[in-house]
Scaffold this motif. Structure first.
Motif, PDB file in Angstrom:
ATOM      1  N   LEU A 114       2.318  15.764  -1.282  1.00  0.00           N
ATOM      2  CA  LEU A 114       3.297  14.699  -1.078  1.00  0.00           C
ATOM      3  C   LEU A 114       2.782  13.656  -0.084  1.00  0.00           C
ATOM      4  O   LEU A 114       2.973  12.455  -0.288  1.00  0.00           O
ATOM      5  N   ALA A 115       2.105  14.103   0.969  1.00  0.00           N
ATOM      6  CA  ALA A 115       1.558  13.159   1.954  1.00  0.00           C
ATOM      7  C   ALA A 115       0.491  12.272   1.325  1.00  0.00           C
ATOM      8  O   ALA A 115       0.485  11.045   1.532  1.00  0.00           O
ATOM      9  N   ILE A 116      -0.393  12.856   0.540  1.00  0.00           N
ATOM     10  CA  ILE A 116      -1.430  12.071  -0.126  1.00  0.00           C
ATOM     11  C   ILE A 116      -0.811  11.120  -1.144  1.00  0.00           C
ATOM     12  O   ILE A 116      -1.218   9.958  -1.254  1.00  0.00           O
ATOM     13  N   LEU A 117       0.199  11.583  -1.859  1.00  0.00           N
ATOM     14  CA  LEU A 117       0.876  10.731  -2.836  1.00  0.00           C
ATOM     15  C   LEU A 117       1.530   9.537  -2.150  1.00  0.00           C
ATOM     16  O   LEU A 117       1.463   8.405  -2.656  1.00  0.00           O
ATOM     17  N   ALA A 118       2.135   9.750  -0.997  1.00  0.00           N
ATOM     18  CA  ALA A 118       2.768   8.657  -0.257  1.00  0.00           C
ATOM     19  C   ALA A 118       1.730   7.641   0.217  1.00  0.00           C
ATOM     20  O   ALA A 118       1.946   6.426   0.117  1.00  0.00           O
ATOM     21  N   VAL A 119       0.592   8.121   0.711  1.00  0.00           N
ATOM     22  CA  VAL A 119      -0.472   7.213   1.173  1.00  0.00           C
ATOM     23  C   VAL A 119      -0.992   6.380   0.001  1.00  0.00           C
ATOM     24  O   VAL A 119      -1.183   5.167   0.122  1.00  0.00           O
ATOM     25  N   VAL A 120      -1.214   7.012  -1.136  1.00  0.00           N
ATOM     26  CA  VAL A 120      -1.717   6.297  -2.308  1.00  0.00           C
ATOM     27  C   VAL A 120      -0.690   5.271  -2.790  1.00  0.00           C
ATOM     28  O   VAL A 120      -1.048   4.143  -3.142  1.00  0.00           O
ATOM     29  N   VAL A 147       0.437  -2.265  -1.304  1.00  0.00           N
ATOM     30  CA  VAL A 147      -0.211  -3.284  -0.474  1.00  0.00           C
ATOM     31  C   VAL A 147      -1.263  -4.034  -1.280  1.00  0.00           C
ATOM     32  O   VAL A 147      -1.355  -5.269  -1.204  1.00  0.00           O
ATOM     33  N   THR A 148      -2.040  -3.327  -2.068  1.00  0.00           N
ATOM     34  CA  THR A 148      -3.057  -3.974  -2.895  1.00  0.00           C
ATOM     35  C   THR A 148      -2.423  -4.914  -3.914  1.00  0.00           C
ATOM     36  O   THR A 148      -2.932  -6.019  -4.142  1.00  0.00           O
ATOM     37  N   ALA A 149      -1.315  -4.520  -4.519  1.00  0.00           N
ATOM     38  CA  ALA A 149      -0.627  -5.386  -5.472  1.00  0.00           C
ATOM     39  C   ALA A 149      -0.106  -6.647  -4.789  1.00  0.00           C
ATOM     40  O   ALA A 149      -0.218  -7.754  -5.337  1.00  0.00           O
ATOM     41  N   LEU A 150       0.445  -6.502  -3.601  1.00  0.00           N
ATOM     42  CA  LEU A 150       0.946  -7.672  -2.878  1.00  0.00           C
ATOM     43  C   LEU A 150      -0.189  -8.622  -2.484  1.00  0.00           C
ATOM     44  O   LEU A 150      -0.068  -9.842  -2.628  1.00  0.00           O
ATOM     45  N   VAL A 151      -1.282  -8.067  -1.986  1.00  0.00           N
ATOM     46  CA  VAL A 151      -2.430  -8.897  -1.597  1.00  0.00           C
ATOM     47  C   VAL A 151      -3.016  -9.587  -2.819  1.00  0.00           C
ATOM     48  O   VAL A 151      -3.332 -10.786  -2.775  1.00  0.00           O
TER      49      VAL A 151
END
Length: 76
Positions: free
Chosen positions: A39-45, A51-55
């Motif tokens: 779950l932690a890795i999924l949240a980071v991804v 963020v990448t989509a916004l940038v």
């Protein structure tokens, strides 16, 4: 992991399953640890993708139709 769990159980999920020898407490703790890490890795991804989509959207806004960047498109 429980205090009485074998030391090998801390090495990973498959090692915990092998070292548990059917102990339900060790298996449950190992499964919970795996789920929490997943779950932690999924949240980071998910945050990185957002963020990448916004940038990308922000950067591409300057290269749309009618901008100098579109002058190099082929007119076939």
């Amino acid at each position: 992991l429980p205090d009485d769990a074998p030391a090998e159980a801390a090495e990973g999920l498959s090692a915990a399953v092998q070292a548990a020898a059917g102990d339900p407490a060790v298996l449950a703790a190992a499964g919970a640890a795996y789920d929490a890490a997943f779950l932690a890795i999924l949240a980071v991804v998910a945050v990185l993708v957002a963020v990448t989509a916004l940038v990308t959207g922000r950067l591409l806004r300057h290269h749309g139709p009618g901008t100098p960047a579109s002058a190099y498109e082929s007119n076939h």
